[in-house]
Design an enzyme around this catalytic site. Structure first.
Site, PDB file in Angstrom:
ATOM      1  CE  LYS A 194      -1.764   2.730   2.941  1.00 52.19           C
ATOM      2  NZ  LYS A 194      -1.601   3.985   2.170  1.00 52.19           N
ATOM      3  CD  GLU A 270      13.704   1.371   8.900  1.00 49.44           C
ATOM      4  OE1 GLU A 270      14.344   1.875   9.823  1.00 49.44           O
ATOM      5  OE2 GLU A 270      13.890   0.230   8.464  1.00 49.44           O
ATOM      6  CB  CYS A 303      13.132   8.260   8.678  1.00 48.07           C
ATOM      7  SG  CYS A 303      14.107   7.334   7.501  1.00 48.07           S
ATOM      8  CD  GLU A 400      10.340  11.957  12.176  1.00 41.36           C
ATOM      9  OE1 GLU A 400       9.256  11.381  12.337  1.00 41.36           O
ATOM     10  OE2 GLU A 400      11.314  11.443  11.612  1.00 41.36           O
TER      11      GLU A 400
HETATM   12  P1  NAI Z   1       1.931   8.052   8.518  1.00 38.51           P
HETATM   13  O1  NAI Z   1       2.735   7.218   9.441  1.00 38.51           O
HETATM   14  O2  NAI Z   1       0.528   8.357   8.878  1.00 38.51           O
HETATM   15  O3  NAI Z   1       1.902   7.377   7.055  1.00 38.51           O
HETATM   16  C1  NAI Z   1       2.807   6.413   6.570  1.00 38.51           C
HETATM   17  C2  NAI Z   1       2.035   5.288   5.886  1.00 38.51           C
HETATM   18  O4  NAI Z   1       1.192   4.655   6.839  1.00 38.51           O
HETATM   19  C3  NAI Z   1       1.114   5.746   4.748  1.00 38.51           C
HETATM   20  O5  NAI Z   1       1.078   4.772   3.732  1.00 38.51           O
HETATM   21  C4  NAI Z   1      -0.236   5.815   5.445  1.00 38.51           C
HETATM   22  O6  NAI Z   1      -1.319   5.682   4.542  1.00 38.51           O
HETATM   23  C5  NAI Z   1      -0.152   4.639   6.382  1.00 38.51           C
HETATM   24  N1  NAI Z   1      -1.041   4.704   7.542  1.00 38.51           N
HETATM   25  C6  NAI Z   1      -1.511   5.807   8.183  1.00 38.51           C
HETATM   26  N2  NAI Z   1      -2.334   5.455   9.187  1.00 38.51           N
HETATM   27  C7  NAI Z   1      -2.389   4.109   9.195  1.00 38.51           C
HETATM   28  C8  NAI Z   1      -3.064   3.155   9.997  1.00 38.51           C
HETATM   29  N3  NAI Z   1      -3.871   3.532  10.996  1.00 38.51           N
HETATM   30  N4  NAI Z   1      -2.876   1.840   9.738  1.00 38.51           N
HETATM   31  C9  NAI Z   1      -2.076   1.436   8.736  1.00 38.51           C
HETATM   32  N5  NAI Z   1      -1.430   2.307   7.932  1.00 38.51           N
HETATM   33  C10 NAI Z   1      -1.570   3.624   8.155  1.00 38.51           C
HETATM   34  O7  NAI Z   1       2.724   9.395   8.271  1.00 38.51           O
HETATM   35  P2  NAI Z   1       2.125  10.805   7.778  1.00 38.51           P
HETATM   36  O8  NAI Z   1       0.813  11.064   8.419  1.00 38.51           O
HETATM   37  O9  NAI Z   1       2.151  10.823   6.312  1.00 38.51           O
HETATM   38  O10 NAI Z   1       3.220  11.800   8.343  1.00 38.51           O
HETATM   39  C11 NAI Z   1       3.185  12.207   9.700  1.00 38.51           C
HETATM   40  C12 NAI Z   1       4.566  12.223  10.278  1.00 38.51           C
HETATM   41  O11 NAI Z   1       5.098  10.910  10.276  1.00 38.51           O
HETATM   42  C13 NAI Z   1       5.598  13.013   9.519  1.00 38.51           C
HETATM   43  O12 NAI Z   1       5.546  14.363   9.836  1.00 38.51           O
HETATM   44  C14 NAI Z   1       6.872  12.372   9.977  1.00 38.51           C
HETATM   45  O13 NAI Z   1       7.238  12.896  11.224  1.00 38.51           O
HETATM   46  C15 NAI Z   1       6.498  10.929  10.150  1.00 38.51           C
HETATM   47  N6  NAI Z   1       6.891  10.132   8.982  1.00 38.51           N
HETATM   48  C16 NAI Z   1       8.029   9.407   9.059  1.00 38.51           C
HETATM   49  C17 NAI Z   1       8.465   8.705   7.972  1.00 38.51           C
HETATM   50  C18 NAI Z   1       9.709   7.908   8.014  1.00 38.51           C
HETATM   51  O14 NAI Z   1      10.314   7.668   6.977  1.00 38.51           O
HETATM   52  N7  NAI Z   1      10.123   7.427   9.162  1.00 38.51           N
HETATM   53  C19 NAI Z   1       7.761   8.750   6.682  1.00 38.51           C
HETATM   54  C20 NAI Z   1       6.527   9.491   6.725  1.00 38.51           C
HETATM   55  C21 NAI Z   1       6.144  10.175   7.831  1.00 38.51           C
END
Ligand code: NAI
Ligand code: MG
Length: 496
Positions: A194, A270, A303, A400
Protein backbone atom coordinates in the site's frame (compact mmCIF):
# COMPACT_ATOMS: atom_id res chain seq x y z
CA UNK A 1 18.67 10.21 -22.28
CA UNK A 2 16.57 13.34 -22.86
CA UNK A 3 13.31 14.06 -21.18
CA UNK A 4 10.62 16.63 -21.71
CA UNK A 5 9.78 18.26 -18.44
CA UNK A 6 6.07 18.22 -18.85
CA UNK A 7 3.90 19.46 -15.99
CA UNK A 8 0.94 17.44 -17.12
CA UNK A 9 0.89 13.86 -15.94
CA UNK A 10 -1.89 13.09 -18.42
CA UNK A 11 0.74 13.08 -21.16
CA UNK A 12 2.27 9.87 -19.86
CA UNK A 13 0.91 7.09 -21.99
CA UNK A 14 -0.78 4.49 -19.87
CA UNK A 15 -0.10 5.88 -16.42
CA UNK A 16 -2.02 3.47 -14.26
CA UNK A 17 -4.70 4.95 -12.04
CA UNK A 18 -6.27 1.68 -10.98
CA UNK A 19 -5.10 -0.88 -8.46
CA UNK A 20 -3.02 -3.89 -9.40
CA UNK A 21 -4.50 -7.13 -8.07
CA UNK A 22 -3.66 -10.62 -9.32
CA UNK A 23 -1.96 -9.23 -12.38
CA UNK A 24 -5.02 -7.18 -13.41
CA UNK A 25 -5.69 -3.45 -13.31
CA UNK A 26 -8.93 -3.02 -11.44
CA UNK A 27 -11.16 -0.32 -9.99
CA UNK A 28 -11.86 -0.15 -6.27
CA UNK A 29 -14.71 -2.43 -5.24
CA UNK A 30 -16.48 0.71 -3.99
CA UNK A 31 -15.80 2.53 -7.27
CA UNK A 32 -14.25 5.38 -5.27
CA UNK A 33 -11.20 7.40 -6.31
CA UNK A 34 -8.97 9.93 -4.54
CA UNK A 35 -6.91 12.83 -5.81
CA UNK A 36 -3.14 13.00 -5.70
CA UNK A 37 -2.15 16.66 -5.85
CA UNK A 38 0.94 18.40 -7.24
CA UNK A 39 2.52 19.90 -4.11
CA UNK A 40 4.15 22.71 -6.08
CA UNK A 41 0.74 24.10 -7.04
CA UNK A 42 -1.87 22.31 -4.95
CA UNK A 43 -3.63 21.26 -8.18
CA UNK A 44 -4.81 17.70 -8.84
CA UNK A 45 -2.40 15.50 -10.82
CA UNK A 46 -4.51 12.40 -11.16
CA UNK A 47 -7.47 10.51 -9.69
CA UNK A 48 -6.49 7.11 -8.39
CA UNK A 49 -8.61 4.10 -7.41
CA UNK A 50 -9.19 4.27 -3.65
CA UNK A 51 -8.68 0.88 -2.05
CA UNK A 52 -10.22 -0.09 1.26
CA UNK A 53 -10.86 -3.25 3.29
CA UNK A 54 -12.60 -5.13 0.49
CA UNK A 55 -9.82 -4.46 -2.01
CA UNK A 56 -7.19 -5.43 0.56
CA UNK A 57 -9.12 -8.66 1.03
CA UNK A 58 -9.07 -9.39 -2.70
CA UNK A 59 -5.35 -8.61 -2.86
CA UNK A 60 -4.49 -10.79 0.16
CA UNK A 61 -6.46 -13.66 -1.40
CA UNK A 62 -4.48 -13.28 -4.63
CA UNK A 63 -1.19 -13.11 -2.73
CA UNK A 64 -2.10 -16.19 -0.67
CA UNK A 65 -3.03 -18.18 -3.76
CA UNK A 66 0.17 -17.11 -5.51
CA UNK A 67 2.20 -18.10 -2.44
CA UNK A 68 0.48 -21.43 -1.98
CA UNK A 69 -0.01 -22.62 -5.54
CA UNK A 70 1.85 -20.23 -7.77
CA UNK A 71 5.13 -20.68 -9.54
CA UNK A 72 7.05 -17.99 -7.61
CA UNK A 73 8.07 -19.84 -4.48
CA UNK A 74 8.65 -23.02 -6.50
CA UNK A 75 10.76 -21.33 -9.17
CA UNK A 76 14.50 -22.02 -8.95
CA UNK A 77 16.37 -19.34 -6.99
CA UNK A 78 18.39 -18.64 -10.11
CA UNK A 79 15.28 -17.94 -12.19
CA UNK A 80 13.88 -15.75 -9.42
CA UNK A 81 17.14 -13.86 -9.20
CA UNK A 82 17.16 -13.24 -12.95
CA UNK A 83 13.66 -11.77 -12.85
CA UNK A 84 14.54 -9.54 -9.89
CA UNK A 85 17.66 -8.33 -11.72
CA UNK A 86 15.44 -7.48 -14.71
CA UNK A 87 13.26 -5.26 -12.49
CA UNK A 88 16.39 -3.24 -11.67
CA UNK A 89 17.21 -3.00 -15.38
CA UNK A 90 13.68 -1.86 -16.27
CA UNK A 91 13.84 0.85 -13.60
CA UNK A 92 16.99 2.18 -15.27
CA UNK A 93 15.42 1.98 -18.74
CA UNK A 94 12.50 4.06 -17.46
CA UNK A 95 14.60 6.27 -15.17
CA UNK A 96 13.61 9.61 -16.68
CA UNK A 97 9.91 8.81 -16.64
CA UNK A 98 10.00 7.52 -13.05
CA UNK A 99 11.97 10.56 -11.90
CA UNK A 100 9.48 12.88 -13.55
CA UNK A 101 6.54 11.11 -11.95
CA UNK A 102 8.26 11.18 -8.55
CA UNK A 103 9.02 14.87 -8.87
CA UNK A 104 5.44 15.71 -9.84
CA UNK A 105 3.84 13.60 -7.13
CA UNK A 106 6.24 14.24 -4.23
CA UNK A 107 7.63 17.69 -5.11
CA UNK A 108 11.32 16.76 -4.97
CA UNK A 109 13.63 18.14 -7.66
CA UNK A 110 13.68 16.05 -10.82
CA UNK A 111 17.49 15.94 -10.71
CA UNK A 112 17.42 14.49 -7.19
CA UNK A 113 14.88 11.84 -8.15
CA UNK A 114 16.93 10.96 -11.23
CA UNK A 115 20.28 11.08 -9.43
CA UNK A 116 19.34 9.38 -6.16
CA UNK A 117 15.88 7.80 -5.80
CA UNK A 118 15.76 5.99 -9.13
CA UNK A 119 19.31 4.52 -9.26
CA UNK A 120 19.11 3.52 -5.60
CA UNK A 121 15.85 1.69 -6.31
CA UNK A 122 17.39 -0.10 -9.30
CA UNK A 123 20.49 -0.98 -7.26
CA UNK A 124 18.36 -2.46 -4.50
CA UNK A 125 16.80 -4.94 -6.94
CA UNK A 126 20.18 -5.75 -8.49
CA UNK A 127 21.65 -6.34 -5.04
CA UNK A 128 18.71 -8.49 -3.90
CA UNK A 129 18.80 -10.52 -7.14
CA UNK A 130 22.17 -11.87 -6.04
CA UNK A 131 20.79 -13.02 -2.69
CA UNK A 132 18.14 -15.24 -4.28
CA UNK A 133 20.73 -18.00 -4.80
CA UNK A 134 22.39 -17.51 -1.41
CA UNK A 135 19.65 -18.10 1.14
CA UNK A 136 20.73 -21.24 2.98
CA UNK A 137 20.05 -23.19 6.12
CA UNK A 138 22.81 -24.90 8.13
CA UNK A 139 23.66 -28.39 9.24
CA UNK A 140 24.07 -28.56 13.02
CA UNK A 141 25.75 -31.20 15.21
CA UNK A 142 23.53 -31.75 18.23
CA UNK A 143 24.29 -33.35 21.65
CA UNK A 144 20.93 -34.17 23.34
CA UNK A 145 22.24 -35.11 26.85
CA UNK A 146 19.18 -37.23 27.76
CA UNK A 147 19.66 -39.57 24.74
CA UNK A 148 23.19 -40.91 25.24
CA UNK A 149 24.60 -42.83 22.27
CA UNK A 150 21.97 -41.61 19.80
CA UNK A 151 23.08 -40.14 16.47
CA UNK A 152 21.23 -37.43 14.61
CA UNK A 153 21.27 -35.47 11.42
CA UNK A 154 19.96 -31.94 12.03
CA UNK A 155 19.63 -29.05 9.65
CA UNK A 156 17.73 -25.80 9.27
CA UNK A 157 15.60 -24.64 6.38
CA UNK A 158 15.11 -20.97 5.63
CA UNK A 159 11.63 -20.60 4.18
CA UNK A 160 9.70 -17.57 2.93
CA UNK A 161 7.54 -16.05 5.66
CA UNK A 162 4.47 -16.03 3.39
CA UNK A 163 2.10 -13.21 2.49
CA UNK A 164 3.60 -9.85 3.38
CA UNK A 165 1.72 -6.55 3.80
CA UNK A 166 3.89 -3.54 3.08
CA UNK A 167 2.89 0.01 4.00
CA UNK A 168 5.15 2.79 2.79
CA UNK A 169 5.43 6.58 3.17
CA UNK A 170 5.62 9.46 0.70
CA UNK A 171 9.15 10.82 1.24
CA UNK A 172 10.93 8.36 -1.11
CA UNK A 173 7.95 6.65 -2.75
CA UNK A 174 9.74 4.56 -5.39
CA UNK A 175 12.76 3.79 -3.21
CA UNK A 176 10.63 2.68 -0.26
CA UNK A 177 8.67 0.40 -2.60
CA UNK A 178 12.01 -1.07 -3.74
CA UNK A 179 13.29 -1.54 -0.16
CA UNK A 180 10.12 -3.46 0.58
CA UNK A 181 9.59 -5.48 -2.60
CA UNK A 182 13.23 -6.47 -3.12
CA UNK A 183 13.72 -8.74 -0.09
CA UNK A 184 10.16 -10.10 -0.29
CA UNK A 185 10.72 -11.26 -3.88
CA UNK A 186 14.19 -12.61 -3.18
CA UNK A 187 12.96 -14.82 -0.39
CA UNK A 188 9.93 -16.08 -2.36
CA UNK A 189 7.23 -14.20 -0.44
CA UNK A 190 4.17 -12.63 -2.03
CA UNK A 191 3.10 -9.06 -1.35
CA UNK A 192 0.28 -6.59 -0.91
CA UNK A 193 1.86 -3.13 -1.07
CA UNK A 194 0.00 0.00 0.00
CA UNK A 195 1.70 3.19 -1.16
CA UNK A 196 1.14 6.47 0.68
CA UNK A 197 -2.01 8.29 -0.37
CA UNK A 198 0.08 11.39 -1.13
CA UNK A 199 2.33 9.61 -3.66
CA UNK A 200 0.86 6.51 -5.33
CA UNK A 201 2.13 7.05 -8.89
CA UNK A 202 5.59 5.48 -8.97
CA UNK A 203 4.53 2.38 -7.02
CA UNK A 204 1.79 1.76 -9.59
CA UNK A 205 4.22 2.25 -12.47
CA UNK A 206 6.65 -0.08 -10.67
CA UNK A 207 3.91 -2.75 -10.51
CA UNK A 208 3.81 -2.65 -14.31
CA UNK A 209 7.57 -3.02 -14.55
CA UNK A 210 7.54 -5.88 -12.04
CA UNK A 211 5.02 -7.72 -14.24
CA UNK A 212 6.99 -6.89 -17.38
CA UNK A 213 10.11 -8.37 -15.77
CA UNK A 214 8.30 -11.68 -15.42
CA UNK A 215 6.97 -11.76 -11.85
CA UNK A 216 3.84 -13.93 -12.05
CA UNK A 217 0.32 -12.64 -11.33
CA UNK A 218 -0.62 -12.37 -7.67
CA UNK A 219 2.96 -12.15 -6.37
CA UNK A 220 2.99 -8.36 -6.18
CA UNK A 221 -0.33 -6.58 -5.61
CA UNK A 222 -0.48 -2.80 -5.21
CA UNK A 223 -3.52 -1.25 -3.52
CA UNK A 224 -3.45 2.53 -3.20
CA UNK A 225 -5.66 4.11 -0.55
CA UNK A 226 -5.70 5.84 2.81
CA UNK A 227 -3.92 4.65 5.93
CA UNK A 228 -6.97 4.55 8.18
CA UNK A 229 -8.84 2.32 5.71
CA UNK A 230 -6.60 0.32 3.36
CA UNK A 231 -3.52 0.47 5.62
CA UNK A 232 -5.43 -0.49 8.75
CA UNK A 233 -7.17 -3.36 6.89
CA UNK A 234 -3.79 -4.75 5.90
CA UNK A 235 -2.43 -4.46 9.45
CA UNK A 236 -5.55 -6.21 10.83
CA UNK A 237 -5.78 -8.91 8.16
CA UNK A 238 -5.75 -12.41 9.70
CA UNK A 239 -4.20 -14.00 6.60
CA UNK A 240 -1.18 -11.68 6.38
CA UNK A 241 1.94 -13.31 7.85
CA UNK A 242 4.05 -10.19 8.21
CA UNK A 243 3.72 -6.43 7.91
CA UNK A 244 6.66 -4.24 6.97
CA UNK A 245 5.89 -0.60 7.73
CA UNK A 246 7.71 2.67 7.21
CA UNK A 247 6.18 5.85 8.59
CA UNK A 248 5.42 7.66 11.82
CA UNK A 249 6.10 6.19 15.25
CA UNK A 250 2.46 6.92 16.09
CA UNK A 251 1.14 4.69 13.29
CA UNK A 252 3.87 2.13 14.03
CA UNK A 253 2.30 1.69 17.47
CA UNK A 254 -1.16 1.25 15.89
CA UNK A 255 0.26 -1.50 13.69
CA UNK A 256 1.73 -3.27 16.72
CA UNK A 257 -1.69 -3.09 18.36
CA UNK A 258 -3.40 -4.42 15.21
CA UNK A 259 -1.00 -7.37 15.00
CA UNK A 260 -1.56 -8.07 18.69
CA UNK A 261 -5.33 -7.92 18.34
CA UNK A 262 -5.41 -10.32 15.38
CA UNK A 263 -2.92 -13.02 14.37
CA UNK A 264 0.38 -11.82 15.91
CA UNK A 265 1.76 -11.31 12.41
CA UNK A 266 5.50 -10.62 12.37
CA UNK A 267 6.42 -6.94 12.13
CA UNK A 268 9.27 -4.79 10.97
CA UNK A 269 8.94 -1.08 11.62
CA UNK A 270 10.98 1.78 10.20
CA UNK A 271 9.87 4.80 12.17
CA UNK A 272 10.82 8.36 13.01
CA UNK A 273 14.04 9.97 14.10
CA UNK A 274 15.62 13.04 15.62
CA UNK A 275 19.15 12.29 14.60
CA UNK A 276 22.17 14.09 16.09
CA UNK A 277 24.83 15.48 13.77
CA UNK A 278 27.96 16.23 15.79
CA UNK A 279 30.71 18.60 14.65
CA UNK A 280 33.93 18.61 16.71
CA UNK A 281 36.24 21.61 16.76
CA UNK A 282 38.84 19.74 14.68
CA UNK A 283 36.40 18.95 11.83
CA UNK A 284 37.27 19.73 8.21
CA UNK A 285 35.47 22.79 6.83
CA UNK A 286 33.39 20.42 4.67
CA UNK A 287 31.45 19.64 7.85
CA UNK A 288 29.46 22.86 7.31
CA UNK A 289 28.15 21.79 3.94
CA UNK A 290 27.75 18.29 5.34
CA UNK A 291 25.58 19.57 8.18
CA UNK A 292 23.41 21.53 5.74
CA UNK A 293 22.98 18.48 3.48
CA UNK A 294 22.17 16.32 6.51
CA UNK A 295 19.07 18.38 7.26
CA UNK A 296 18.06 19.96 3.97
CA UNK A 297 18.31 16.91 1.68
CA UNK A 298 14.81 15.94 0.52
CA UNK A 299 13.52 19.11 2.27
CA UNK A 300 14.19 17.53 5.66
CA UNK A 301 11.59 14.87 4.87
CA UNK A 302 13.98 12.07 5.80
CA UNK A 303 13.50 9.73 8.72
CA UNK A 304 17.24 10.04 9.29
CA UNK A 305 17.52 13.84 8.82
CA UNK A 306 20.32 15.39 10.90
CA UNK A 307 17.83 17.60 12.68
CA UNK A 308 19.83 18.19 15.85
CA UNK A 309 23.14 19.87 15.03
CA UNK A 310 25.67 19.80 17.88
CA UNK A 311 28.80 21.92 17.46
CA UNK A 312 31.75 22.04 19.84
CA UNK A 313 31.94 25.43 21.59
CA UNK A 314 34.94 27.03 19.91
CA UNK A 315 33.47 26.63 16.42
CA UNK A 316 29.78 27.01 17.18
CA UNK A 317 29.27 30.45 15.62
CA UNK A 318 31.34 29.71 12.51
CA UNK A 319 29.60 26.39 11.76
CA UNK A 320 26.07 27.50 12.55
CA UNK A 321 26.44 30.77 10.63
CA UNK A 322 27.83 28.76 7.73
CA UNK A 323 24.82 26.42 7.73
CA UNK A 324 22.50 29.46 7.94
CA UNK A 325 24.23 31.04 4.92
CA UNK A 326 23.71 27.85 2.92
CA UNK A 327 20.07 27.76 4.05
CA UNK A 328 19.54 31.31 2.78
CA UNK A 329 21.14 30.51 -0.58
CA UNK A 330 18.99 27.46 -1.39
CA UNK A 331 16.70 28.09 -4.37
CA UNK A 332 13.14 26.91 -3.80
CA UNK A 333 10.78 26.10 -6.65
CA UNK A 334 8.86 23.47 -8.56
CA UNK A 335 10.65 20.13 -8.73
CA UNK A 336 10.50 20.21 -12.52
CA UNK A 337 12.32 23.57 -12.77
CA UNK A 338 15.96 22.59 -13.43
CA UNK A 339 17.28 25.48 -11.30
CA UNK A 340 15.36 24.31 -8.23
CA UNK A 341 17.43 23.07 -5.28
CA UNK A 342 14.54 22.46 -2.88
CA UNK A 343 10.92 21.74 -3.77
CA UNK A 344 7.73 22.04 -1.73
CA UNK A 345 6.80 19.84 1.21
CA UNK A 346 4.67 16.91 0.13
CA UNK A 347 1.22 18.04 1.29
CA UNK A 348 -0.83 20.73 2.98
CA UNK A 349 -0.85 18.56 6.16
CA UNK A 350 2.95 18.47 6.24
CA UNK A 351 3.05 22.19 5.50
CA UNK A 352 0.74 22.88 8.46
CA UNK A 353 2.70 20.53 10.67
CA UNK A 354 6.11 22.04 9.90
CA UNK A 355 4.95 25.67 10.10
CA UNK A 356 3.21 24.73 13.36
CA UNK A 357 6.58 23.59 14.74
CA UNK A 358 8.17 26.85 13.59
CA UNK A 359 5.46 28.77 15.42
CA UNK A 360 5.99 26.75 18.60
CA UNK A 361 9.76 27.39 18.40
CA UNK A 362 9.09 31.11 18.11
CA UNK A 363 6.72 31.12 21.09
CA UNK A 364 9.22 29.09 23.15
CA UNK A 365 11.94 31.67 22.44
CA UNK A 366 14.11 30.03 19.76
CA UNK A 367 15.92 32.33 17.30
CA UNK A 368 15.72 31.72 13.53
CA UNK A 369 19.18 32.46 12.06
CA UNK A 370 17.78 31.59 8.66
CA UNK A 371 14.23 31.00 7.41
CA UNK A 372 11.47 30.53 9.93
CA UNK A 373 8.34 30.53 7.81
CA UNK A 374 6.50 29.94 4.58
CA UNK A 375 8.10 30.63 1.20
CA UNK A 376 5.93 32.19 -1.52
CA UNK A 377 2.16 32.17 -1.54
CA UNK A 378 1.19 29.01 -3.36
CA UNK A 379 2.22 25.38 -3.04
CA UNK A 380 3.59 23.94 0.19
CA UNK A 381 6.99 25.64 0.40
CA UNK A 382 8.81 26.19 3.71
CA UNK A 383 12.06 28.14 4.06
CA UNK A 384 15.17 26.19 5.08
CA UNK A 385 15.45 27.10 8.76
CA UNK A 386 18.23 27.17 11.36
CA UNK A 387 17.10 27.60 14.98
CA UNK A 388 19.38 28.55 17.88
CA UNK A 389 18.74 29.54 21.53
CA UNK A 390 16.78 26.37 22.05
CA UNK A 391 16.37 24.42 25.30
CA UNK A 392 16.28 20.61 25.56
CA UNK A 393 12.63 20.64 26.66
CA UNK A 394 11.32 22.54 23.62
CA UNK A 395 9.03 20.73 21.18
CA UNK A 396 11.30 21.68 18.26
CA UNK A 397 14.19 19.91 20.03
CA UNK A 398 12.30 16.80 21.16
CA UNK A 399 9.91 15.98 18.31
CA UNK A 400 10.45 14.92 14.72
CA UNK A 401 9.60 17.93 12.52
CA UNK A 402 10.10 16.19 9.15
CA UNK A 403 10.84 19.46 7.37
CA UNK A 404 13.85 21.66 6.54
CA UNK A 405 14.38 22.75 10.15
CA UNK A 406 17.54 22.17 12.19
CA UNK A 407 18.11 23.06 15.86
CA UNK A 408 21.71 23.93 16.74
CA UNK A 409 23.25 23.46 20.18
CA UNK A 410 26.72 23.65 21.75
CA UNK A 411 28.67 20.91 23.46
CA UNK A 412 31.99 20.86 25.29
CA UNK A 413 33.37 17.31 25.56
CA UNK A 414 33.13 13.77 24.17
CA UNK A 415 31.41 12.40 27.28
CA UNK A 416 28.93 15.24 27.36
CA UNK A 417 28.00 14.92 23.71
CA UNK A 418 27.31 11.18 23.92
CA UNK A 419 24.68 11.83 26.59
CA UNK A 420 23.23 14.82 24.70
CA UNK A 421 23.08 12.90 21.43
CA UNK A 422 21.27 9.98 23.08
CA UNK A 423 18.79 12.22 24.90
CA UNK A 424 15.90 11.34 22.57
CA UNK A 425 13.31 8.59 22.33
CA UNK A 426 14.60 7.85 18.82
CA UNK A 427 17.73 6.06 17.60
CA UNK A 428 17.87 6.01 13.83
CA UNK A 429 21.02 7.81 12.68
CA UNK A 430 23.91 10.02 13.73
CA UNK A 431 26.72 11.99 12.09
CA UNK A 432 30.19 12.64 13.51
CA UNK A 433 32.62 15.16 11.99
CA UNK A 434 36.23 15.16 13.22
CA UNK A 435 39.79 14.61 11.94
CA UNK A 436 40.50 12.41 15.00
CA UNK A 437 39.37 9.00 13.85
CA UNK A 438 39.83 7.27 17.22
CA UNK A 439 37.57 9.85 18.81
CA UNK A 440 35.03 9.24 16.05
CA UNK A 441 35.00 5.48 16.62
CA UNK A 442 34.85 5.90 20.40
CA UNK A 443 31.78 8.09 20.00
CA UNK A 444 30.23 5.82 17.33
CA UNK A 445 30.21 3.03 19.93
CA UNK A 446 28.42 5.18 22.50
CA UNK A 447 25.65 6.35 20.16
CA UNK A 448 22.43 4.36 20.38
CA UNK A 449 21.39 4.45 16.73
CA UNK A 450 21.21 2.03 13.81
CA UNK A 451 23.42 4.09 11.49
CA UNK A 452 26.47 6.24 12.24
CA UNK A 453 28.19 8.28 9.53
CA UNK A 454 31.71 9.61 10.09
CA UNK A 455 32.72 12.64 8.00
CA UNK A 456 29.74 12.05 5.74
CA UNK A 457 25.94 11.90 5.97
CA UNK A 458 23.06 10.33 4.03
CA UNK A 459 25.25 7.63 2.53
CA UNK A 460 22.97 4.72 1.66
CA UNK A 461 23.73 1.44 0.00
CA UNK A 462 21.67 -1.65 -0.69
CA UNK A 463 24.28 -3.73 1.18
CA UNK A 464 24.13 -1.70 4.44
CA UNK A 465 21.52 -2.71 7.00
CA UNK A 466 19.29 0.23 7.94
CA UNK A 467 16.94 0.62 10.89
CA UNK A 468 16.45 1.97 14.35
CA UNK A 469 17.20 1.56 18.02
CA UNK A 470 14.58 2.58 20.60
CA UNK A 471 11.37 4.06 19.15
CA UNK A 472 12.87 4.33 15.66
CA UNK A 473 11.73 0.82 14.91
CA UNK A 474 12.07 -2.93 14.87
CA UNK A 475 14.38 -4.88 12.57
CA UNK A 476 16.60 -3.83 9.72
CA UNK A 477 16.04 -3.26 6.02
CA UNK A 478 18.60 -3.87 3.27
CA UNK A 479 21.83 -5.81 3.47
CA UNK A 480 21.76 -9.53 4.16
CA UNK A 481 20.18 -8.62 7.51
CA UNK A 482 16.74 -7.91 6.02
CA UNK A 483 16.40 -11.49 4.77
CA UNK A 484 16.02 -12.73 8.35
CA UNK A 485 12.84 -10.66 8.56
CA UNK A 486 11.32 -12.26 5.45
CA UNK A 487 12.11 -15.88 6.30
CA UNK A 488 11.15 -18.41 8.93
CA UNK A 489 13.72 -20.89 10.18
CA UNK A 490 12.72 -24.53 10.48
CA UNK A 491 14.91 -26.99 12.42
CA UNK A 492 14.66 -30.58 11.11
CA UNK A 493 16.11 -33.47 13.10
CA UNK A 494 16.43 -37.14 12.04
CA UNK A 495 17.35 -39.97 14.40
CA UNK A 496 19.88 -42.04 12.48
P1 NAI B 1 1.93 8.05 8.52
O1 NAI B 1 2.74 7.22 9.44
O2 NAI B 1 0.53 8.36 8.88
O3 NAI B 1 1.90 7.38 7.05
C1 NAI B 1 2.81 6.41 6.57
C2 NAI B 1 2.04 5.29 5.89
O4 NAI B 1 1.19 4.65 6.84
C3 NAI B 1 1.11 5.75 4.75
O5 NAI B 1 1.08 4.77 3.73
C4 NAI B 1 -0.24 5.81 5.44
O6 NAI B 1 -1.32 5.68 4.54
C5 NAI B 1 -0.15 4.64 6.38
N1 NAI B 1 -1.04 4.70 7.54
C6 NAI B 1 -1.51 5.81 8.18
N2 NAI B 1 -2.33 5.46 9.19
C7 NAI B 1 -2.39 4.11 9.20
C8 NAI B 1 -3.06 3.15 10.00
N3 NAI B 1 -3.87 3.53 11.00
N4 NAI B 1 -2.88 1.84 9.74
C9 NAI B 1 -2.08 1.44 8.74
N5 NAI B 1 -1.43 2.31 7.93
C10 NAI B 1 -1.57 3.62 8.15
O7 NAI B 1 2.72 9.40 8.27
P2 NAI B 1 2.12 10.80 7.78
O8 NAI B 1 0.81 11.06 8.42
O9 NAI B 1 2.15 10.82 6.31
O10 NAI B 1 3.22 11.80 8.34
C11 NAI B 1 3.19 12.21 9.70
C12 NAI B 1 4.57 12.22 10.28
O11 NAI B 1 5.10 10.91 10.28
C13 NAI B 1 5.60 13.01 9.52
O12 NAI B 1 5.55 14.36 9.84
C14 NAI B 1 6.87 12.37 9.98
O13 NAI B 1 7.24 12.90 11.22
C15 NAI B 1 6.50 10.93 10.15
N6 NAI B 1 6.89 10.13 8.98
C16 NAI B 1 8.03 9.41 9.06
C17 NAI B 1 8.46 8.71 7.97
C18 NAI B 1 9.71 7.91 8.01
O14 NAI B 1 10.31 7.67 6.98
N7 NAI B 1 10.12 7.43 9.16
C19 NAI B 1 7.76 8.75 6.68
C20 NAI B 1 6.53 9.49 6.72
C21 NAI B 1 6.14 10.17 7.83
MG1 MG C 1 -0.88 9.99 9.03
Amino acid sequence: MTVTLDQNVETFIGIPRKMFINGQWTDAASGKTFETPNPATGETLANIAEGDAEDINRAVKAARAAFQDGPWSRMTPSDRGRIIWRIGDLILVHAAELAQLESLDNGKPYAVALGADVPLAADLFHYMAGWATKINGQTIDISVPYMPGANFHSYTLREPIGVVGQIIPWNFPLLMAAWKLGPALTTGCTVVLKPAEQTPLTALRLAELVAEAGVPAGVVNVVPGYGETAGAALAMHPDVDKVAFTGSTEVGKLIVAAAGATNLKKLTLELGGKSPNIVFDDAEDGAIEGAANAIFFNHGQCCVAGSRLFVQESRFDEVVDGVAEIAKSIKLGSGLDPTTQMGPLVSSEQFDRVTGFLESGRIDGATALAGGGRFGDRGYFVEPTVLTNTRPDMKVVQEEIFGPVVVAEKFSSLDEIAAQANDTSYGLGAGIWTRDISKAHALAKKIRAGTVWINCYNVFDASLPFGGYKQSGWGREMGGEVLNNYTEVKAVTTLL
